[in-house]
Scaffold this active site. Structure first.
Site, PDB file in Angstrom:
ATOM      1  N   ASP A  39      14.143 -38.327  61.047  1.00  0.00           N
ATOM      2  CA  ASP A  39      13.754 -37.289  60.102  1.00  0.00           C
ATOM      3  C   ASP A  39      14.100 -35.894  60.624  1.00  0.00           C
ATOM      4  OD1 ASP A  39      12.049 -36.775  57.643  1.00  0.00           O
ATOM      5  OD2 ASP A  39      10.894 -35.626  59.101  1.00  0.00           O
ATOM      6  N   ASP A  83      11.318 -45.051  60.229  1.00  0.00           N
ATOM      7  CA  ASP A  83      11.531 -43.614  60.093  1.00  0.00           C
ATOM      8  C   ASP A  83      10.909 -42.934  61.309  1.00  0.00           C
ATOM      9  OD1 ASP A  83      11.931 -41.053  58.621  1.00  0.00           O
ATOM     10  OD2 ASP A  83      12.001 -42.392  56.890  1.00  0.00           O
ATOM     11  N   GLU A 120      18.855 -37.272  59.683  1.00  0.00           N
ATOM     12  CA  GLU A 120      18.883 -36.448  58.468  1.00  0.00           C
ATOM     13  C   GLU A 120      19.354 -35.054  58.862  1.00  0.00           C
ATOM     14  OE1 GLU A 120      15.760 -35.188  54.949  1.00  0.00           O
ATOM     15  OE2 GLU A 120      15.141 -35.103  57.032  1.00  0.00           O
ATOM     16  N   HIS A 123      14.355 -41.291  49.087  1.00  0.00           N
ATOM     17  CA  HIS A 123      13.017 -40.939  48.591  1.00  0.00           C
ATOM     18  C   HIS A 123      12.862 -39.440  48.318  1.00  0.00           C
ATOM     19  CE1 HIS A 123      13.120 -39.976  52.769  1.00  0.00           C
ATOM     20  NE2 HIS A 123      11.984 -39.312  52.660  1.00  0.00           N
ATOM     21  N   ASP A 124      13.849 -38.637  48.685  1.00  0.00           N
ATOM     22  CA  ASP A 124      13.772 -37.188  48.451  1.00  0.00           C
ATOM     23  C   ASP A 124      14.625 -36.752  47.262  1.00  0.00           C
ATOM     24  OD1 ASP A 124      12.114 -36.810  50.655  1.00  0.00           O
ATOM     25  OD2 ASP A 124      13.802 -36.461  52.022  1.00  0.00           O
TER      26      ASP A 124
HETATM   27  C1  GLC Z   1      12.326 -35.190  55.474  1.00  0.00           C
HETATM   28  C2  GLC Z   1      11.774 -36.318  54.651  1.00  0.00           C
HETATM   29  C3  GLC Z   1      10.900 -35.764  53.585  1.00  0.00           C
HETATM   30  C4  GLC Z   1       9.763 -35.012  54.235  1.00  0.00           C
HETATM   31  C5  GLC Z   1      10.288 -33.991  55.255  1.00  0.00           C
HETATM   32  C6  GLC Z   1       9.201 -33.537  56.165  1.00  0.00           C
HETATM   33  O1  GLC Z   1      13.111 -34.345  54.736  1.00  0.00           O
HETATM   34  O2  GLC Z   1      12.815 -37.093  54.148  1.00  0.00           O
HETATM   35  O3  GLC Z   1      10.406 -36.740  52.716  1.00  0.00           O
HETATM   36  O4  GLC Z   1       9.005 -34.361  53.275  1.00  0.00           O
HETATM   37  O5  GLC Z   1      11.289 -34.513  56.079  1.00  0.00           O
HETATM   38  O6  GLC Z   1       8.894 -34.535  57.101  1.00  0.00           O
END
Ligand code: GLC
Ligand code: CA
Length: 590
Positions: free
Chosen positions: A211, A103, A268, A345-346
C-alpha cells in the site's frame, strides 16, 4: 536490451484476482463478508484461470478506512474471522495450486494501534518518535497553524492533526485516524517488518500488495506544496511527499526479508507519471519491487484539484490510449515489468468509466475491455466482480446516503460546507462525480445469485436456515441482471468470455504477456488499434477495438506499418462476438 532477453517468470504470466473481504461472500449471514466465505469460493476463483489471490486488509481495525487503518497486524478483524481462519484459507489456496498475497499497509497505522497510543501519551514516550510529530507554526496575528499546507487525501482538510494532550501536531496523509509512521527511525522499521511482514510470511503467504509504497520516505524539510486551489489553505501535496530520498534504501532493507521467503510484491505507486522514476522501482537489477500499479490509466477523467472536481466521461479516447502506452512503455527495451489493471477497490467499475454502461451496451463493453486487457503486456489483475461485468450502481436507485466510503462522504461534506447544504446545483454536481468515480462502486457486495435474498451475498447461510441480515452496504440494484449464477453456464456471458480470454492470453503469452506494444492510431477518437510483437518469432498480433457504440469500418494497415513481410496473411483469431455483421473488435495473427 532486446525483448529476447526479457526474462520469463511465473508471476509475470500469472493472473492475480483481488478480493475485498467485506464484500466478497458472507458465510454466516451477518451481512459482512468473511474469510470462510472466501475459502468457500476458491473453486470458483480457480475455475476462472486465476493463479494468485490478493486479499485486501483483513487485519484488526476500527474500519475508519475499511481496514487500511490497522490496529493490530497480528490479528484478524473479528467479523472476518480469526488467524486460524487465515491459516485455513492459506492452506486451501495452496491446495488448489494457487498462491496468496496480503495487503501490506505500513505507511500508517490506526490511531488505535498500541504503538500510536504510546506515542501520543507523552513527549517522553519511548515511542514518541515512531510517528511524525511537529510543533505548531503561528501566523503574524498569533493564529496556530499546522507545520505545512499539505491536504489530507480524504476531503479537504489539513494532513496534520493538533493533539491537545501534548500540544503538537501529528501527520496523517490519509484520515485523521491514520497517523503516518516515522520511517526514519530504524527501531520502528524493525518492528514493522516483524509484525506486519514476518508474522504472515511465517504462516505461508506468498507475497504482498504494498500500500502507498512510495510515501514512507518524506522530504526532510516537509516543504509546502504549490497552491493549486486558492479557495483553501490546504493543497494536494502528493508530488511533494511521494518518492522521498530514502525510498530505495528502505525497500532494499525490506527485500532482505522478502527474498528469504521468496515473496513477490506489487507496490501502489501514485503521483509518479515519469517512466524513468517508475523504473527505479521495477527494474530487475534494482531489486526493489517486482511490480507496481501506475496511476496513469485509472486517474483518467479525474479532477485536477480534487478527484471529484470533474464531470462524467471528461476525457478523450486518445488520452486513454496515451495512458495505456505509458504503462506498456515501461518494459520497452528495459529490464522492468508492468501490470495490467483497470479496476481495484479504489476505482469505480471500468465498464462505466471507459465504455457505455447502458443495458444494451454493457456486455459488449465488458468484453471489449476483457479482450483489450488480455492483449496487454504485464501481469494481469482482475478485481472481484469485474469478471461478470459489474457496472457502477445507478444514480436513480442508489441515493447518496447509500455511499459509505470515507473518500466519498468527506468530499460531499466538504462541498456542503463550502457551498451550503442547500446549494442544489453544487450538490448535484458532486453526486454526479461520485456516481461516476466513487470507490463505493467496487465495494458493493458481490451478487452471487440474482434470485436469492440480497443478491445471494449470504446465500450459504440462507440455505442453512440462518436468518440473514441485510449486507453492510446496500446491495447492487442490478443484482437481478448482473450476477454470477446466471452467467456460470451461459457461453455468451461476460464471465465465459473472461475465462476464454485468460486462456487465450496464456496460449499466446510470448506476444500477449511479453510482447512489445505499438499503438497504430494514437490520435483516433473511436478506434484503439495496436500491434504486439515479439522477437521470438515473426508473428504479430493486431488488435482492433471499437470504443464507440456505433458500427465502424476500418482497413488493415499496410504490412510495413505492421512490421511484417509483404506476403504475410492476417488470420482472425479472436473476437468478442460470433456474428460477422458487426466488427467491434478483433485480434488477428499474421
Ligand atoms: C491505498 C489504498 C486505499 C486506502 C489508502 C490509505 O491507496 O488502496 O484503499 O484508502 O491507501 O491506506
Ligand atoms: Ca459474515
Amino acid at each position: 536490451m532486446t525483448v529476447n532477453t526479457r526474462e520469463r517468470l511465473w508471476w509475470k504470466q500469472a493472473v492475480i484476482y483481488q478480493i475485498y473481504p467485506a464484500s466478497f461472500c458472507d458465510s454466516n449471514g451477518d451481512g459482512i463478508g468473511d474469510l470462510p466465505g472466501i475459502t468457500s469460493k476458491l473453486d470458483y476463483i480457480a475455475s476462472l484461470g486465476v493463479d494468485v489471490i490478493w486479499i485486501c486488509p483483513m487485519y484488526d481495525s476500527p474500519q475508519v478506512d475499511m481496514g487500511y487503518d490497522i490496529s493490530n497486524y497480528e490479528d484478524v478483524y473479528r467479523p472476518y474471522g480469526t488467524v486460524q481462519d487465515m491459516e485455513t484459507l492459506i492452506q486451501e489456496t495452496h491446495a488448489r495450486g494457487m498462491r496468496i498475497m496480503l495487503d501490506l499497509v505500513i505507511n500508517h497505522t490506526s490511531d488505535q494501534h498500541a504503538w500510536f497510543k504510546e506515542s501520543r501519551f507523552s513527549k517522553d514516550s519511548p515511542k514518541r518518535d515512531w510517528y511524525i510529530w511537529r510543533p505548531a507554526k503561528y501566523s503574524p496575528s498569533g493564529e496556530r497553524l499546522p507545520p505545512n499546507n499539505w491536504r489530507s487525501n480524504f476531503g479537504g482538510g489539513s494532513a496534520w492533526e493538533w493533539d491537545e494532550l501534548t500540544q503538537e501536531y501529528y501527520l496523517h496523509l490519509f484520515a485523521t485516524e491514520q497517523p503516518d509512521v516515522n520511517w526514519e527511525n530504524p527501531e520502528t522499521r524493525k518492528a514493522i517488518y516483524a509484525s506486519a511482514m514476518e508474522f504472515w510470511l511465517e504462516r505461508g503467504v506468498d507475497g504482498f500488495r504494498v500500500d502507498t509504497v512510495n510515501m514512507y520516505s518524506k522530504p526532510p524539510t516537509l516543504p509546502d506544496a504549490p497552491i493549486v486551489d486558492p479557495e483553501t489553505p490546504y493543497q494536494p501535496a502528493g508530488m511533494i511527499y511521494c518518492n522521498g530520498p530514502r525510498m530505495h534504501e528502505f525497500l532494499s532493507e525490506m527485500n532482505v526479508i522478502l527474498e528469504k521467503y521468496g515473496a513477490i510484491t506489487v507496490g501502489e505507486l501514485p503521483c509518479t507519471p515519469d517512466t524513468q522514476r517508475v523504473l527505479k522501482y521495477v527494474s530487475a537489477k534494482a531489486k526493489q519491487l517486482n511490480m507496481v500499479f501506475q496511476f496513469d490509466i485509472v486517474d483518467i477523467g479525474m479532477g485536477k484539484t480534487h478527484k471529484f472536481a470533474t464531470t462524467p466521461r471528461n476525457f478523450r479516447l486518445s488520452d486513454f490510449k496515451a495512458a495505456v502506452d505509458l504503462t506498456q512503455a515501461l518494459i520497452r527495451g528495459t529490464d522492468g515489468w508492468s501490470t495490467v489493471f483497470l479496476e481495484n477497490h479504489d476505482q469505480a467499475r471500468s465498464v462505466s468509466r471507459f465504455t457505455d454502461d447502458r443495458p444494451e451496451y454493457r456486455v459488449r463493453g465488458a468484453k471489449l475491455l476483457a479482450l483489450m486487457q488480455a492483449c496487454l503486456s504485464g501481469t494481469q489483475y482482475v478485481y472481484q466482480g469485474q469478471e461478470i461485468g459489474l457496472v457502477n450502481v445507478p444514480k436513480e436507485s442508489y441515493p447518496i446516503e447509500n455511499y459509505l466510503d470515507i473518500d466519498s462522504t468527506q468530499f460531499y461534506t466538504m462541498v456542503q460546507e463550502r457551498y451550503g447544504a442547500d446549494n442544489k446545483a453544487e450538490l448535484a454536481k458532486a453526486f454526479d462525480a461520485i456516481q461516476y468515480l466513487a470507490r463505493d462502486h467496487a465495494r458493493v457486495p458481490i451478487p452471487w445469485n440474482g434470485k436469492a435474498k440480497y443478491g445471494g451475498f449470504s446465500e450459504a447461510a440462507e440455505k442453512a436456515g440462518t436468518e440473514v441480515k441485510e449486507p453492510w452496504m446496500k446491495p447492487h440494484p442490478l443484482a437481478g441482471e448482473i450476477n454470477v449464477a446466471s452467467q456460470l453456464d451461459d457461453p455468451s456471458s461476460v464471465l465465459a468470455y473472461w475465462r476464454k480470454m485468460l486462456r487465450f492470453r496464456q496460449d499466446h503469452a510470448h506476444l500477449l504477456v511479453y510482447g512489445d506494444f505499438k499503438d497504430l492510431l494514437p490520435e483516433d477518437e473511436s478506434l484503439f488499434m495496436f500491434v504486439k510483437e515479439s522477437e521470438h518469432d515473426r508473428d504479430r498480433v493486431l488488435v482492433v477495438l471499437n470504443f464507440t457504440p456505433m458500427e465502424k469500418t476500418w482497413s488493415v494497415p499496410n504490412p510495413a506499418k505492421l512490421g511484417v513481410a509483404e506476403s504475410s496473411e492476417l488470420i482472425p483469431i479472436m473476437s468478442t462476438h460470433s456474428g460477422k455483421s458487426r466488427i467491434e473488435m478483433v485480434a488477428m495473427k499474421t
